[in-house]
Design a protein around this motif. Structure first.
Motif, PDB file in Angstrom:
ATOM      1  N   LYS A  35      38.239  -4.623  -9.707  1.00 10.81           N
ATOM      2  CA  LYS A  35      39.189  -5.587  -9.132  1.00 10.81           C
ATOM      3  C   LYS A  35      40.562  -4.946  -8.938  1.00 10.81           C
ATOM      4  O   LYS A  35      41.245  -5.199  -7.937  1.00 10.81           O
ATOM      5  CB  LYS A  35      39.306  -6.818 -10.033  1.00 10.81           C
ATOM      6  CG  LYS A  35      38.082  -7.699 -10.007  1.00 10.81           C
ATOM      7  CD  LYS A  35      38.240  -8.857 -10.981  1.00 10.81           C
ATOM      8  CE  LYS A  35      37.008  -9.713 -11.056  1.00 10.81           C
ATOM      9  NZ  LYS A  35      37.126 -10.777 -12.067  1.00 10.81           N
ATOM     10  N   GLU A  50      34.397  -4.366 -14.437  1.00  7.54           N
ATOM     11  CA  GLU A  50      34.785  -5.363 -13.432  1.00  7.54           C
ATOM     12  C   GLU A  50      36.296  -5.369 -13.249  1.00  7.54           C
ATOM     13  O   GLU A  50      36.793  -5.458 -12.128  1.00  7.54           O
ATOM     14  CB  GLU A  50      34.282  -6.751 -13.829  1.00  7.54           C
ATOM     15  CG  GLU A  50      32.783  -6.904 -13.687  1.00  7.54           C
ATOM     16  CD  GLU A  50      32.297  -8.339 -13.863  1.00  7.54           C
ATOM     17  OE1 GLU A  50      33.121  -9.281 -13.791  1.00  7.54           O
ATOM     18  OE2 GLU A  50      31.081  -8.505 -14.055  1.00  7.54           O
ATOM     19  N   GLU A  51      37.043  -5.245 -14.362  1.00  3.88           N
ATOM     20  CA  GLU A  51      38.506  -5.237 -14.287  1.00  3.88           C
ATOM     21  C   GLU A  51      38.997  -4.038 -13.481  1.00  3.88           C
ATOM     22  O   GLU A  51      39.913  -4.157 -12.666  1.00  3.88           O
ATOM     23  CB  GLU A  51      39.126  -5.224 -15.690  1.00  3.88           C
ATOM     24  CG  GLU A  51      38.893  -6.483 -16.493  1.00  3.88           C
ATOM     25  CD  GLU A  51      37.474  -6.590 -17.076  1.00  3.88           C
ATOM     26  OE1 GLU A  51      36.786  -5.550 -17.217  1.00  3.88           O
ATOM     27  OE2 GLU A  51      37.054  -7.722 -17.365  1.00  3.88           O
TER      28      GLU A  51
END
Length: 157
Positions: free
Chosen positions: A83, A79-80
């Protein structure tokens, strides 16, 4: 450590101003630790620009050089990572979206780009995006050098 840069022509000086904005990790100089990956990128560049010859430039960076750099590393799709990619790809300014000298992590290729597009258009949520990315085969890692401080540590060989 040896790193490779795929391009459509020879050049002597790395000029960050010639780098395109809104790339995966921002405007910078991209390399690979895999010669074949760099050659593939060179072939794509020749096809896109319809000029030049696939060329792989070889650089070296000393193991001790990393200690003096602000480095962000993504080991895999997460997810990091997603993003961070979206932050850079959607950066509306000419200023960098982050303060890292070097970023290391997976490439957002065309297949990945489709998944990012689905996420941005609300067809899938972030956990599904990451799950879809983790099932893709052939994860390739890229090295982004985004500051003059980092560029100065690369030696062409």
């Amino acid at each position: 450590m040896k790193l490779y840069h795929g391009t459509n022509r020879e050049f002597d000086k790395i000029d960050l101003l010639k780098s395109k904005p809104n790339k995966d990790f921002g405007r910078g100089f991209y390399l690979s630790a895999d010669y074949e990956q760099a050659l593939s990128m060179a072939q794509v560049k020749v096809e896109q620009l319809e000029t030049g010859t696939p060329t792989v430039l070889v650089y070296e960076i000393g193991d001790d050089a990393w200690d003096n750099l602000h480095v962000l590393r993504f080991e895999s799709y997460s997810e990091e990572w997603a993003k961070f990619i979206l932050l850079n790809r959607n950066n509306p300014t000419h200023l960098p979206a982050h303060k890292y000298d070097v970023v290391i992590g997976p490439i957002a290729n065309d297949r990945v780009g489709v998944q990012l597009w689905k996420y941005e258009n609300c067809s899938i949520d972030l956990p599904i995006l990451v799950r879809n990315l983790q099932y893709m085969k052939g994860v390739t890692i890229q090295y982004f050098f985004g500051t003059e401080r980092a560029i100065k540590l690369l030696r062409r060989i």
